[in-house]
Motif scaffolding. Structure first.
Motif, short mmCIF file in Angstrom:
data_model
loop_
_atom_site.label_atom_id
_atom_site.label_comp_id
_atom_site.label_asym_id
_atom_site.label_seq_id
_atom_site.Cartn_x
_atom_site.Cartn_y
_atom_site.Cartn_z
N GLU A 565 0.84 -1.20 0.00
CA GLU A 565 0.00 0.00 0.00
C GLU A 565 0.88 1.25 0.00
OE1 GLU A 565 -3.18 2.09 2.99
OE2 GLU A 565 -3.31 -0.09 2.73
N VAL A 566 0.59 2.17 -0.94
CA VAL A 566 1.28 3.46 -1.00
C VAL A 566 0.22 4.55 -1.10
CG1 VAL A 566 2.89 4.94 -2.26
CG2 VAL A 566 3.29 2.48 -2.14
N ARG A 567 0.27 5.50 -0.15
CA ARG A 567 -0.68 6.61 -0.16
C ARG A 567 0.10 7.91 -0.38
NH1 ARG A 567 -2.35 3.50 4.40
NH2 ARG A 567 -1.27 4.92 5.81
N ILE A 568 -0.35 8.69 -1.35
CA ILE A 568 0.27 9.97 -1.66
C ILE A 568 -0.73 11.08 -1.38
CG2 ILE A 568 1.36 11.41 -3.43
CD1 ILE A 568 2.98 8.97 -2.69
N ILE A 569 -0.35 12.02 -0.52
CA ILE A 569 -1.19 13.18 -0.20
C ILE A 569 -0.48 14.41 -0.73
CG2 ILE A 569 -2.27 14.53 1.62
CD1 ILE A 569 -2.23 12.00 3.35
N ASN A 570 -1.15 15.14 -1.60
CA ASN A 570 -0.53 16.32 -2.22
C ASN A 570 -1.42 17.54 -2.03
OD1 ASN A 570 -0.38 17.85 -5.30
ND2 ASN A 570 1.43 17.76 -3.97
N ASP A 575 -1.56 25.24 -10.91
CA ASP A 575 -0.30 25.34 -11.64
C ASP A 575 0.55 24.08 -11.53
OD1 ASP A 575 -1.00 27.88 -12.39
OD2 ASP A 575 0.21 28.89 -10.85
N SER A 576 0.42 23.37 -10.42
CA SER A 576 1.25 22.19 -10.22
C SER A 576 0.57 20.89 -10.66
CB SER A 576 1.65 22.08 -8.74
OG SER A 576 0.50 21.90 -7.93
N ARG A 577 -0.70 20.99 -11.12
CA ARG A 577 -1.41 19.76 -11.48
C ARG A 577 -0.72 18.97 -12.60
NH1 ARG A 577 -5.81 18.23 -9.52
NH2 ARG A 577 -6.30 20.30 -8.75
N PRO A 578 -0.19 19.61 -13.67
CA PRO A 578 0.51 18.82 -14.69
C PRO A 578 1.71 18.06 -14.11
CG PRO A 578 -0.02 20.99 -15.54
CD PRO A 578 -0.31 21.03 -14.07
N HIS A 579 2.42 18.70 -13.16
CA HIS A 579 3.57 18.03 -12.55
C HIS A 579 3.11 16.85 -11.69
CE1 HIS A 579 6.24 21.24 -13.84
NE2 HIS A 579 5.35 22.11 -13.40
N GLU A 606 -5.72 14.66 -2.99
CA GLU A 606 -5.32 16.03 -3.29
C GLU A 606 -6.04 16.98 -2.35
OE1 GLU A 606 -5.36 17.21 -7.41
OE2 GLU A 606 -5.33 15.11 -8.04
N GLY A 607 -5.27 17.90 -1.76
CA GLY A 607 -5.85 18.92 -0.90
C GLY A 607 -5.53 20.29 -1.43
N ILE A 608 -6.09 21.30 -0.82
CA ILE A 608 -5.86 22.69 -1.24
C ILE A 608 -5.03 23.40 -0.19
CG2 ILE A 608 -6.92 24.86 -1.89
CD1 ILE A 608 -7.45 22.59 -3.84
#
Length: 608
Positions: A565-570, A575-579, A606-608
């Motif tokens: 299991e790998v969880r990524i929180i960004n 502006d950074s969505r393409p990256h 994804e958070g703000i």
């Protein structure tokens, strides 16, 4: 000399004089911080201050473009993986199924920019272009500028050269017209004019200059197969140039290599060649040898080992070696003596590693070296994919580091090089243990049953928490005050390895921001990375712009074997969505290539 030849079980050879670390031409070369064979094929080296930077092609998955990798070293022997200066994109010149070869970097003093040149092509080699990229540091993130045909001529194998007056030159193989030297623009980004053209068909060009004489080195056109490489000389880059001559032993095919670069070391020069393995490019190795330049003559002899001294510039002959037979060592676990028609003594130590934890122990191994020296391991890998081995000492005299064991068809053994810190006289039972086979020790704790040791690790290593958070870490030593603080990590090498394996396989880890994540994955080493099961990584928007660090992160994740299991929180913005999308693709590719493969669950928030 009586060398070690093994089926799966290894033997090794040890230098026996006061020697510095040695270069082993043709050996599997393991990066110091990844435990993996260096992927920098067709490359070149740039020295900045006292540090050497080596860039080259990543052939991990074959001939199609993956990365232009960068490594650093202060001694030309030990190389640290710094990351990729360019990586595969979704489309364009750097997209899937594209060819990017022969990358070289030069520094432009006027613009204060590092400029990378490379061969850009389609999969059928029909485009025949050069590509250009720029960066602000040797191993940093480069901006790709595009590709073109220099002066509207085809260009395949290429190199670059900066003369004493600061003028830059492109060395380019034009299949229809011959080998060319072209003058670069003042900023090194474009081509201004033609300087010289040979009519002969020569590729993989490299230029040096000594005492006013220019030397052009290159290879004949024989595809992936080696040939007797040649050189030509002149007192001006515009010619006239001499007839081509060989510089290695005639008929040796340049010791089964192809020129890629010639590196000045003090007042001497080092030949850099690729030994291509066309049916498995990832295991191609490197032939680096001292190159003798005298007047207008160049010559080179093969060597089992040799010693570079970057401080004095000397490139000296290597020391003699003690040799130790694998089948004569102490075998444990599933390891046993097997017949081997291509081996010395017709036997070898086999069945090393694997589920039976086969291991090979060598007693009374000695070295008279007063400094760190080099261990040369010869082996045959009976698997169909690469294996990894740790070389350790049962009394923790030698640091445990990893070497890569590639597939190699009998009866010729591979010849990987491995550097370790050796005491002056004697090692007590060094062990080579592929797949982290357990090393033997006579300490009281390690004589306890495995189940009891695991119970002790469970009691000693954060028994009240299921998830460990890593934050505010910028350097490896910072972890010694947190997760590596328990004294059990400092008892000896094997106990540390077992402790790390238990910790990483039984705890979930929350890594806050990219730099702490990289430091953590580096410090736990190959043992810890292979044991990891659950990871959560929080990324800031700025982390997504750190393409070099992201490449290091994904490289470490490729080492995992048990990730489920790998969880990524960004916390991102538009502006950074393409990256973010690029990162997701890289992460998924890395995780899917691991032992768990498609069984590993990937989550993105994804958070703000």
């Amino acid at each position: 000399m009586h060398f070690i030849r093994n089926t799966l079980g290894p033997g090794f050879l040890l230098s026996t004089v006061n020697a510095s670390l040695q270069i082993i031409p043709g050996g599997t070369w393991t990066a110091t911080n990844t435990g993996k064979h260096i992927q920098a094929h067709g490359g070149g080296i740039l020295k900045v201050g006292s540090t050497y930077y080596w860039v080259g092609e990543d052939k991990t998955d074959g001939s199609s473009f993956q990365n232009v990798n960068c490594y650093s070293s202060s001694n030309l022997v030990e190389w640290k993986y710094e990351g990729a200066i360019l990586s595969r994109q979704g489309s364009g010149d750097l997209g899937p199924s594209r060819i990017v070869e022969r990358p070289k970097i030069i520094f432009n003093k006027a613009t204060n920019q590092y400029v990378a040149w490379m061969h850009i092509d389609s999969s059928d080699y029909g485009d025949a272009k050069v590509g250009v990229a720029t960066g602000s540091s040797p191993c940093g993130t480069y901006t790709y500028k595009g590709s073109f045909r220099p002066l509207n001529f085809e260009s395949r194998d290429m190199g670059v050269y900066v003369d004493d007056d600061g003028k830059g030159y492109l060395l380019t193989e034009d299949r229809k017209n011959g080998l060319r030297i072209d003058l670069l623009s003042d900023d090194y980004l474009t081509v201004k004019s033609s300087t010289y053209v040979w009519k002969e068909k020569i590729e993989s060009p490299a230029v040096i200059k000594k005492n006013g004489v220019y030397f052009m080195f290159g290879s004949k056109l024989t595809g992936w197969d080696p040939n007797d490489n040649v050189y030509s000389t002149a007192t001006s880059l515009s010619g006239p140039w001499s007839a081509w001559k060989t510089f290695a032993d005639s008929g040796s095919n340049t010791y089964a290599s192809q020129t890629t670069f010639i590196l000045p070391v003090g007042n001497n020069f080092m030949y850099m060649g690729d030994r291509w393995v066309k049916d498995n490019l990832m295991r191609s190795t490197y032939i680096w040898l001292p190159l003798t330049i005298s007047g207008t003559s160049a010559s080179m002899k093969n060597a089992v080992n040799w010693v570079p001294d970057v401080n004095s510039g000397s490139l000296s002959a290597g020391p003699s070696e003690n040799s130790y037979e694998g089948e004569s060592a102490q075998l444990s676990g599933g390891a046993k003596t097997v017949s081997c028609s291509g081996c010395s003594g017709k036997n070898s130590a086999g069945y090393v590693g694997g589920s039976d934890n086969g291991a090979v122990y060598f007693g009374s191994v000695s070295s008279s070296a007063s400094t760190r020296t080099t261990i040369r391991i010869k082996h045959l890998n009976g698997d169909k994919s690469q294996r990894f081995a740790d070389f350790t000492n049962s009394k923790a005299i030698v640091d445990s580091t990893s070497v890569t064991l590639f597939v190699f068809a009998p009866p010729s053994p591979n010849n990987p090089a491995h550097q370790a810190t050796m005491p002056r006289r004697k090692l007590d039972k060094p062990v080579i243990s592929p797949d982290l086979a357990a090393s033997k020790s006579h300490s009281g704790f390690l004589s306890l049953p495995g189940e009891l040791r695991i119970a002790i690790y469970a009691w000693a290593l954060f028994p009240l928490v299921d998830t460990i958070t890593i934050r505010g870490v910028s350097r490896p030593q910072h972890l010694s005050k947190t997760i590596l603080k328990p004294a059990i990590f400092r008892l000896n090498r094997q106990i540390r390895e077992e402790s790390l394996h238990y910790l990483c396989s039984n705890k979930a880890f929350k890594l806050l921001l990219l730099q702490p994540a990289i430091v953590f994955l580096e410090v736990i080493g190959l043992t810890g990375r292979r044991a990891l099961e659950v990871l959560e990584i929080l990324l800031a928007p700025s982390d997504l712009l750190e393409t070099n660090k992201i490449e290091v992160l994904t490289t470490f994740l490729r080492d995992t074997r048990k990730l489920r299991e790998v969880r990524i929180i960004n916390y991102t913005h538009s502006d950074s969505r393409p990256h973010l999308e690029v990162f997701k693709s890289k992460l998924e590719t890395a995780v899917r290539s691991t032992g768990k493969g498609s069984d590993c669950e990937l989550y993105f928030w994804e958070g703000i």
